[in-house]
Enzyme design. Sequence first.
Site, PDB file in Angstrom:
ATOM      1  N   HIS A  47     -36.522 -44.434  -5.916  1.00 46.22           N
ATOM      2  CA  HIS A  47     -37.683 -43.573  -6.126  1.00 46.22           C
ATOM      3  C   HIS A  47     -37.887 -42.724  -4.870  1.00 46.22           C
ATOM      4  O   HIS A  47     -37.455 -43.100  -3.774  1.00 46.22           O
ATOM      5  CB  HIS A  47     -38.934 -44.407  -6.373  1.00 46.22           C
ATOM      6  CG  HIS A  47     -38.961 -45.080  -7.706  1.00 46.22           C
ATOM      7  ND1 HIS A  47     -40.108 -45.613  -8.232  1.00 46.22           N
ATOM      8  CD2 HIS A  47     -37.984 -45.320  -8.627  1.00 46.22           C
ATOM      9  CE1 HIS A  47     -39.840 -46.150  -9.415  1.00 46.22           C
ATOM     10  NE2 HIS A  47     -38.555 -45.982  -9.665  1.00 46.22           N
ATOM     11  N   GLU A  49     -40.449 -42.303  -3.039  1.00 45.15           N
ATOM     12  CA  GLU A  49     -41.167 -43.026  -1.987  1.00 45.15           C
ATOM     13  C   GLU A  49     -40.232 -43.943  -1.202  1.00 45.15           C
ATOM     14  O   GLU A  49     -40.258 -43.966   0.039  1.00 45.15           O
ATOM     15  CB  GLU A  49     -42.298 -43.889  -2.582  1.00 45.15           C
ATOM     16  CG  GLU A  49     -43.333 -43.110  -3.352  1.00 45.15           C
ATOM     17  CD  GLU A  49     -43.089 -43.069  -4.851  1.00 45.15           C
ATOM     18  OE1 GLU A  49     -44.066 -43.134  -5.608  1.00 45.15           O
ATOM     19  OE2 GLU A  49     -41.905 -42.960  -5.278  1.00 45.15           O
ATOM     20  N   CYS A  77     -45.754 -46.464  -8.233  1.00 42.93           N
ATOM     21  CA  CYS A  77     -45.655 -47.629  -9.112  1.00 42.93           C
ATOM     22  C   CYS A  77     -45.840 -48.901  -8.271  1.00 42.93           C
ATOM     23  O   CYS A  77     -45.996 -48.832  -7.044  1.00 42.93           O
ATOM     24  CB  CYS A  77     -44.289 -47.641  -9.807  1.00 42.93           C
ATOM     25  SG  CYS A  77     -42.901 -47.961  -8.675  1.00 42.93           S
ATOM     26  N   CYS A  80     -43.181 -49.302  -5.435  1.00 39.68           N
ATOM     27  CA  CYS A  80     -43.401 -48.402  -4.308  1.00 39.68           C
ATOM     28  C   CYS A  80     -44.677 -48.749  -3.547  1.00 39.68           C
ATOM     29  O   CYS A  80     -44.708 -48.666  -2.318  1.00 39.68           O
ATOM     30  CB  CYS A  80     -43.410 -46.963  -4.795  1.00 39.68           C
ATOM     31  SG  CYS A  80     -41.796 -46.432  -5.422  1.00 39.68           S
TER      32      CYS A  80
END
Length: 143
Positions: A47, A49, A77, A80
């Site tokens: 992701h 992040e 999410c 993260c």
Amino acid sequence: MRLADSEAEWAERAGEVPIGALVLDAYGRILSKAHNTCVADCDISAHAEINALRRAGRAIGNYRLPGCYLVVTLEPCVMCAQAIVQARLAGLVFGARDSLAGAVVSKAASLIIPNSGKDTWYMGGVLGDMCCERLRRFFAQRR
């Protein structure tokens, strides 16, 4: 947030979900920029992040990022959000809320660690309409 959005644009061009992120140090200097690379890397954890946190850690030579801030175009999410907590970030700024999987305010409060005194500061909705529109267009094209 506009710099994070430009990272999201790179993700979109690559066929990735268009989310971008950057990590700033305590003085506002950019330590890292990243976007989603899950498809390209065949890695569900890639992701924006996580990618930005990894790069920032390498930039300063430490997996802990105290005093740093993450700026991301979509509410993180659970995975993260927990990475943010583990990295000891000072704060998070996000654009659009994620009503399906957002783990900061929408579906969970994963940055709050009861009785720890180590809650992570956050601010959501920064240029949220702009960030949301990019995601809407991306998914509309996929349907």
